[in-house]
Design a protein around this motif. Structure first.
Motif, PDB file in Angstrom:
ATOM      1  N   GLN A 108      -7.892  98.687 -22.719  1.00 39.27           N
ATOM      2  CA  GLN A 108      -7.589  99.560 -21.589  1.00 39.27           C
ATOM      3  C   GLN A 108      -7.325  98.753 -20.323  1.00 39.27           C
ATOM      4  OE1 GLN A 108     -10.998 102.121 -21.516  1.00 39.27           O
ATOM      5  NE2 GLN A 108     -10.106 103.600 -22.955  1.00 39.27           N
ATOM      6  N   LYS A 132      -0.995  95.684 -17.011  1.00 41.83           N
ATOM      7  CA  LYS A 132       0.454  95.690 -17.250  1.00 41.83           C
ATOM      8  C   LYS A 132       1.129  96.802 -16.443  1.00 41.83           C
ATOM      9  CE  LYS A 132       3.763  95.303 -20.978  1.00 41.83           C
ATOM     10  NZ  LYS A 132       3.959  95.252 -22.425  1.00 41.83           N
ATOM     11  N   VAL A 166      -3.827  97.238 -20.577  1.00 46.55           N
ATOM     12  CA  VAL A 166      -2.795  98.248 -20.318  1.00 46.55           C
ATOM     13  C   VAL A 166      -2.725  98.546 -18.822  1.00 46.55           C
ATOM     14  CG1 VAL A 166      -2.169 100.660 -20.697  1.00 46.55           C
ATOM     15  CG2 VAL A 166      -2.895  99.252 -22.612  1.00 46.55           C
TER      16      VAL A 166
END
Length: 102
Positions: free
Chosen positions: A16, A22, A19
């Motif tokens: 998580q 990113k 992500v």
């Protein structure tokens, strides 16, 4: 039995976070918008020419002064130095101006 669940939670947490990192990078890139490779090359060109042009003008003036004046000093070298100084100040101005526009 708690151990596999903790490992799973750790992996899920790191996934998580990856992500989220990113997504943050993508949002930052979208906000900057025009900061592409072409923008970088354009800035490189502006900085390069803003140093090169005053330097070449300084050399030309120095050669002209050396031809007219019969001094023991090399006007070409002095004007080259002044041209580089003026060019560096000019490049600094452009970089500062672009930094303020961000």
């Amino acid at each position: 039995m708690n151990r596999p669940r903790n490992e799973h939670q750790k992996r899920q947490g790191t996934f998580q976070q990856a992500v989220k990192d990113k997504a943050d990078r993508k949002m930052t890139a979208r906000k900057e918008g025009d900061r592409t490779i072409w923008y970088g090359l354009g800035m490189f060109g502006i900085v390069g020419w803003s140093v090169a042009i005053p330097t070449l003008i300084g050399i030309a003036v120095g050669i002209w002064l050396d031809a007219i004046l019969n001094d023991p000093y090399s006007w070409t070298l002095m004007m080259l130095f002044f041209g580089v100084i003026i060019g560096c100040l000019n490049a600094w101005y452009w970089v500062q101006r672009e930094s303020r526009d961000e």
